[in-house]
Design an enzyme around this catalytic site. Structure first.
Site, mmCIF file in Angstrom:
data_model
loop_
_atom_site.group_PDB
_atom_site.id
_atom_site.type_symbol
_atom_site.label_atom_id
_atom_site.label_comp_id
_atom_site.label_asym_id
_atom_site.label_seq_id
_atom_site.Cartn_x
_atom_site.Cartn_y
_atom_site.Cartn_z
ATOM 1 C CG ASN A 66 -7.487 2.848 -26.358
ATOM 2 O OD1 ASN A 66 -7.463 1.895 -26.968
ATOM 3 N ND2 ASN A 66 -8.478 3.706 -26.250
ATOM 4 C CE1 TYR A 67 -3.101 7.083 -23.805
ATOM 5 C CE2 TYR A 67 -2.778 6.289 -21.456
ATOM 6 C CZ TYR A 67 -3.468 7.403 -22.499
ATOM 7 O OH TYR A 67 -4.041 8.444 -22.349
ATOM 8 C CB CYS A 81 -6.474 13.796 -28.065
ATOM 9 S SG CYS A 81 -5.672 14.147 -29.396
ATOM 10 N N GLY A 95 -12.015 4.219 -34.579
ATOM 11 C CA GLY A 95 -11.692 2.894 -34.780
ATOM 12 C C GLY A 95 -10.809 2.216 -33.692
ATOM 13 N N GLY A 96 -9.638 2.679 -33.676
ATOM 14 C CA GLY A 96 -8.938 2.382 -32.677
ATOM 15 C C GLY A 96 -9.337 2.745 -31.052
ATOM 16 C CG HIS A 97 -10.826 6.808 -28.773
ATOM 17 N ND1 HIS A 97 -9.770 7.011 -27.822
ATOM 18 C CD2 HIS A 97 -12.111 7.339 -28.357
ATOM 19 C CE1 HIS A 97 -10.239 7.594 -26.443
ATOM 20 N NE2 HIS A 97 -11.620 7.868 -26.940
ATOM 21 C CE1 TYR A 104 -7.011 7.588 -20.956
ATOM 22 C CE2 TYR A 104 -8.058 9.477 -19.719
ATOM 23 C CZ TYR A 104 -6.749 8.728 -20.358
ATOM 24 O OH TYR A 104 -5.723 9.229 -20.593
HETATM 25 C C1 LIG Z 1 -2.419 12.612 -28.625
HETATM 26 C C2 LIG Z 1 -3.164 11.498 -28.080
HETATM 27 C C3 LIG Z 1 -4.085 11.628 -27.067
HETATM 28 C C4 LIG Z 1 -4.926 10.714 -26.763
HETATM 29 N N1 LIG Z 1 -5.764 10.781 -25.617
HETATM 30 C C5 LIG Z 1 -6.617 9.621 -25.322
HETATM 31 C C6 LIG Z 1 -7.666 9.923 -24.450
HETATM 32 O O1 LIG Z 1 -7.799 10.980 -24.027
HETATM 33 N N2 LIG Z 1 -8.476 8.687 -23.882
HETATM 34 C C7 LIG Z 1 -8.086 7.470 -24.467
HETATM 35 O O2 LIG Z 1 -8.602 6.540 -24.085
HETATM 36 N N3 LIG Z 1 -7.126 7.276 -25.568
HETATM 37 C C8 LIG Z 1 -6.335 8.407 -25.839
HETATM 38 N N4 LIG Z 1 -5.105 8.118 -26.579
HETATM 39 C C9 LIG Z 1 -4.928 6.856 -27.252
HETATM 40 C C10 LIG Z 1 -5.831 6.403 -28.174
HETATM 41 O O3 LIG Z 1 -7.039 6.065 -27.769
HETATM 42 C C11 LIG Z 1 -5.158 5.377 -29.204
HETATM 43 O O4 LIG Z 1 -4.182 5.831 -29.743
HETATM 44 C C12 LIG Z 1 -6.176 4.768 -30.153
HETATM 45 O O5 LIG Z 1 -5.768 3.413 -30.580
HETATM 46 C C13 LIG Z 1 -6.232 5.795 -31.478
HETATM 47 O O6 LIG Z 1 -7.108 5.271 -32.558
HETATM 48 P P1 LIG Z 1 -7.053 5.465 -33.886
HETATM 49 O O7 LIG Z 1 -7.905 4.613 -34.585
HETATM 50 O O8 LIG Z 1 -6.765 6.957 -34.107
HETATM 51 O O9 LIG Z 1 -5.418 4.876 -34.008
HETATM 52 P P2 LIG Z 1 -4.806 3.982 -35.150
HETATM 53 O O10 LIG Z 1 -3.471 3.962 -34.750
HETATM 54 O O11 LIG Z 1 -5.416 4.176 -36.676
HETATM 55 O O12 LIG Z 1 -5.403 2.592 -34.705
HETATM 56 C C14 LIG Z 1 -5.000 1.749 -33.530
HETATM 57 C C15 LIG Z 1 -5.295 0.237 -33.357
HETATM 58 O O13 LIG Z 1 -6.718 0.294 -33.825
HETATM 59 C C16 LIG Z 1 -6.664 -0.427 -34.857
HETATM 60 N N5 LIG Z 1 -7.838 -0.024 -35.651
HETATM 61 C C17 LIG Z 1 -8.029 1.258 -35.958
HETATM 62 N N6 LIG Z 1 -9.180 1.462 -36.562
HETATM 63 C C18 LIG Z 1 -9.775 0.250 -36.687
HETATM 64 C C19 LIG Z 1 -10.977 -0.268 -37.102
HETATM 65 N N7 LIG Z 1 -11.844 0.510 -37.802
HETATM 66 N N8 LIG Z 1 -11.186 -1.640 -37.025
HETATM 67 C C20 LIG Z 1 -10.637 -2.563 -36.340
HETATM 68 N N9 LIG Z 1 -9.209 -2.056 -35.933
HETATM 69 C C21 LIG Z 1 -9.017 -0.687 -36.009
HETATM 70 C C22 LIG Z 1 -5.369 -0.443 -35.656
HETATM 71 O O14 LIG Z 1 -5.264 -1.564 -36.511
HETATM 72 C C23 LIG Z 1 -4.366 -0.698 -34.592
HETATM 73 O O15 LIG Z 1 -4.155 -1.631 -34.276
HETATM 74 C C24 LIG Z 1 -4.608 9.312 -27.186
HETATM 75 C C25 LIG Z 1 -3.649 9.143 -28.172
HETATM 76 C C26 LIG Z 1 -2.828 10.278 -28.690
HETATM 77 C C27 LIG Z 1 -1.892 9.908 -29.661
#
Ligand SMILES: Cc1cc2nc3c(=O)[nH]c(=O)nc-3n(C[C@H](O)[C@H](O)[C@H](O)COP(=O)(O)OP(=O)(O)OC[C@H]3O[C@@H](n4cnc5c(N)ncnc54)[C@H](O)[C@@H]3O)c2cc1C
Length: 407
Positions: A345-346, A45, A51-53, A59
């Site tokens: 991550n899920y 995606c 940050g979170g990913h 993966y």
């Molecule tokens: C549509 C979709 C597709 C996805 N596809 C994949 C995929 O192909 N492969 C995969 O591995 N995962 C996938 N994911 C899962 C994705 O990796 C996680 O949802 C991840 O947590 C997203 O990170 P974010 O920073 O956008 O999310 P957020 O919801 O902002 O953060 C998630 C967590 O990380 C923490 N966090 C965020 N930023 C920081 C930072 N800078 N420092 C410390 N902590 C932080 C937040 O506090 C929270 O606990 C997918 C998710 C969605 C919704």
């Protein structure tokens, strides 16, 4: 964090500093602007935040060749609970180990990551072929489980089974096999004929494109979409979703697949994805980073429910959660056990969680074992060193290791 999204790429050293608020799409775009033979192994995606990913592992379709995102992280800038900005050298190897797969959010706030880019050919091949039950999908998925983790590392094939209506009164399951190959079609067809002829992949199923175009393909953009679309930080199809995950170490028997298809047709509003492991994932030990799901894993299954505002929005959440739990319960007999492993991550509060604002070590051990296996205790130890007051906490965070807990 979304204001911190600069990306600084140095092709000569094949490295980059990426700020934590950037998205995967922005990263792929920035790499492509500098080179057509470099890429990075992150998610499919393109609107997820780095940050979170990154902190949960990350993966994508390069996983079998290059491992997870965190396997290609070489430095980071993190703000700790005392407001200090630390890099790899000043944070030390224990904390640097923990933030690669241990969920950074328990340890501090990541400002940026330094990553090692990976090499990709100028042209890659992608395909999506669909097989219904009537077209032998059960047999093909059964075979896929045995073959996919052993295929050459350049091949990644992910089945996504979904219930469909195939004509009047014919409810069935259609499995879409999405594939990515780091090379051209001719070679892919040879390899598939030798290793997985059951899929019946044809040259006409395949599309050749640059690596960055393949990131658009996986993210579901229509053919011909400009790579500028990767800069769009907002998902077009905004929806609610709930993900659950399982790791499989043994092949699901045909009878189990048939039970799974029946459940999919019964539940309807649900999809699954089967992500193949093996390859590079098997070469990295479970303790090298905090991400422990490595050797012996055949595939990771995602159980996903998504719904929109018009389906009831937030008010429909409980009903959709229940659907995902039904399938999850059904698959227990085939999934990994003791512990039943899950992908951080899920994030799934069903597998054990603390109340917000509290972190009970015994409760944390339950979800900790599922997310991190034997790495949980080391993570709790690192937490005790960097954040003994448990400043950074959430329902599934790592608690500081209590003095007497050693196992
Ligand atoms: C549509 C979709 C597709 C996805 N596809 C994949 C995929 O192909 N492969 C995969 O591995 N995962 C996938 N994911 C899962 C994705 O990796 C996680 O949802 C991840 O947590 C997203 O990170 P974010 O920073 O956008 O999310 P957020 O919801 O902002 O953060 C998630 C967590 O990380 C923490 N966090 C965020 N930023 C920081 C930072 N800078 N420092 C410390 N902590 C932080 C937040 O506090 C929270 O606990 C997918 C998710 C969605 C919704």
């Amino acid at each position: 964090m979304f204001n911190l999204h600069s990306i600084d790429i140095d092709i000569e050293s094949e490295t980059a500093w990426v700020q934590a608020g950037a998205t995967t799409g922005e990263l792929y775009y920035s790499i492509a602007k500098k080179s057509n033979v470099h890429g990075f192994p992150s998610g499919m995606c393109t609107t997820i935040g780095l940050g979170g990913h990154f902190s949960g592992g990350g993966y994508g379709f390069l996983m079998r060749k290059y491992g997870l995102t965190i396997d290609n992280v070489i430095d980071a800038l993190l703000i700790d609970a005392n407001g200090r900005i630390l890099n790899r050298e000043s944070m030390g190897e224990d904390l640097f180990w923990a933030i690669r797969g241990g969920g950074t959010t328990s340890f501090g706030v990541i400002l940026s990551w330094r990553i090692k880019l990976v090499r990709v050919p100028p042209m890659v091949t992608v395909f999506t072929v669909h097989r219904t039950l009537e077209q032998g999908a059960t047999e093909i998925v059964y075979r896929w489980q045995q073959v996919a983790p052993k295929l050459p590392k350049d091949i990644f094939i992910r089945p996504q089974p979904q219930p469909i209506n195939n004509g009047p009164n014919n409810r069935t399951v259609s499995v879409s096999f999405g594939g990515h190959f780091l090379g051209k079609t001719d070679r892919l067809i040879q390899l598939m004929n030798a290793n997985f002829p059951e899929l019946g992949l044809q040259r006409s199923d395949c599309l050749e494109m640059s690596w960055v175009e393949s990131t658009l393909y996986w993210a579901g953009f229509p053919k011909g979409t400009s790579i500028e679309a990767l800069l769009n930080r907002v998902r077009v199809d905004r929806s609610f979703s709930k993900f659950k995950s399982d790791y499989y170490k043994a092949v699901i028997p045909k009878q189990g697949l048939e039970t799974l298809w029946e459940a999919l047709m019964d539940i309807e509003d649900i999809f699954i994805q089967m992500n193949p492991y093996g390859g590079r994932m098997e070469e990295i030990s479970e303790s090298e980073t905090a991400f422990a799901h490595r050797n012996g894993i055949l595939f990771m299954m995602l159980y996903g429910v998504t719904w929109s505002e018009s389906d009831g929005g937030v008010n429909a959440a409980a009903r959709h959660f229940e659907l995902s739990r039904r399938l999850y319960n059904l698959m227990e007999q085939y999934a990994s056990s003791n512990p039943r492993e899950a992908f951080l991550n899920y994030r799934d509060l069903d597998i054990g969680s603390n109340k917000s604002g509290e972190t009970d070590f015994e409760v944390a051990k339950e979800y900790g074992a599922k997310y991190f296996k034997n790495n949980f205790i080391r993570l709790a130890n690192v937490k005790a060193m960097i954040d003994p007051e448990n400043f950074f906490r959430n329902e599934q965070s790592i608690p500081p290791l209590p003095m007497l807990a050693t196992h």
